[in-house]
Design an enzyme around this catalytic site. Structure first.
Site: not given
Ligand code: AMP
Length: 276
Positions: A28, A30, A33-34, A145-146, A183
């Site tokens: 969340g 968001l 990237g998400h 890929q982050k 986030s």
């Molecule tokens: P998180 O909410 O941080 O657990 O991220 C959820 C998904 O979004 C994971 O697969 C992360 O790798 C992806 N994600 C987070 N930040 C980015 C970004 N800047 N670019 C691409 N994917 C992202």
């Protein structure tokens, strides 16, 4: 767009979706990237399911679980505008009912880098994603890929446990000044936010060195370290030049490599990476 909380609600709603079904797991708060993952899913799948769950088991005792940013209403509006069919927003009790005691551990690829600095983190991630795969039964699942090591851990888990899911890794989305979207960027003060651009600058410098013919692992790492050193508020935890598939640290000449780093900027921990 339907929003569900319990496992029964999720299964009912999932059964009605037209396949192929794409899953985007998130915690969340968001950002673009998400949403890029949701858009990839939208392009490749007939139905898109997004999960929003701040998974306590992937946070260490000293980490930011309690203050992790949350804004469910805003998240739902953003997902609605992406044309997502179904959002799962489980509670802790739904995911980890009383006496929960089953965990998924991916051995080698979980050990270095983030695994070393965040003990138990990937056990929490792998367990959560395995539960998501069972609950949602997606045809494809989309990750960023982050979080390069997370992507490798999930790919390995999925292969080793024979999940019938295609894992799709999508490129890192960055702010116009290069900072990878996260986030956690909201934790940064305006001054820290300016300093944080040094992460991507360091990685891009390494990419330039690589393009100019530099192949020595140590030298590529030094390019990143020297750039990071120009911002005293940025404290380095690691800069790694590793095999992009196994995460084994590389020495000498490299052909293909994952350069990854973790730093703290003030109290905020940030990671970033680039594949050369
Ligand atoms: P998180 O909410 O941080 O657990 O991220 C959820 C998904 O979004 C994971 O697969 C992360 O790798 C992806 N994600 C987070 N930040 C980015 C970004 N800047 N670019 C691409 N994917 C992202």
């Amino acid at each position: 767009m339907q929003t569900v909380v319990t496992l029964d609600e999720l299964r009912l709603a999932r059964a009605r979706l037209v396949g192929p079904v794409g899953l985007v797991p998130t915690m969340g708060f968001l950002h673009q990237g998400h949403l890029s993952l949701a858009r990839h899913a939208r392009q490749e799948c007939a139905s898109v399911v997004v999960s929003i769950f701040v998974n306590p088991s992937q946070f260490g005792p000293q980490e930011d679980l309690d203050k992790y940013p949350r804004d469910i209403q805003r998240d739902l509006e953003m997902l609605e505008s992406c044309g997502v069919e179904l959002v799962w927003v489980p509670t802790n009790e739904v995911v980890y009912p009383p006496c929960y005691q089953t965990w998924v551990t991916v051995e080698e690829v979980s050990k270095p880098l983030e695994g070393e600095r965040r003990p138990g983190h990937f056990r929490g991630v792998a367990t959560m994603v395995a539960k998501l795969f069972n609950a949602v039964q997606p045809h494809k699942a989309f990750f960023g890929q982050k979080d390069a090591q997370q992507a490798l851990v999930i790919r390995k888990m999925s292969r080793d446990l024979d999940f019938p899911v295609e894992i799709v890794i999508c490129p890192t989305i960055r702010e116009p000044d290069g900072l990878a979207m996260s986030s956690r960027n909201v934790y940064l003060s305006p001054e820290e936010r300016r300093s944080a651009t040094v992460l991507s600058r360091g990685l891009f410098q390494a990419r330039e060195a690589f393009s100019s013919g530099e192949r020595e692992a140590q030298k590529l790492v030094k390019v990143v370290l020297d750039t990071l050193a120009t911002e005293p508020v940025v404290k380095v935890q690691y800069v790694s030049c590793a095999d992009p598939d196994t995460l084994q640290e590389l020495e000498g000449e490299v052909e293909r490599t994952l350069i990854s780093l973790a730093v703290t900027v003030g109290k905020t921990r940030l990671i970033d990476n680039i594949i050369l």
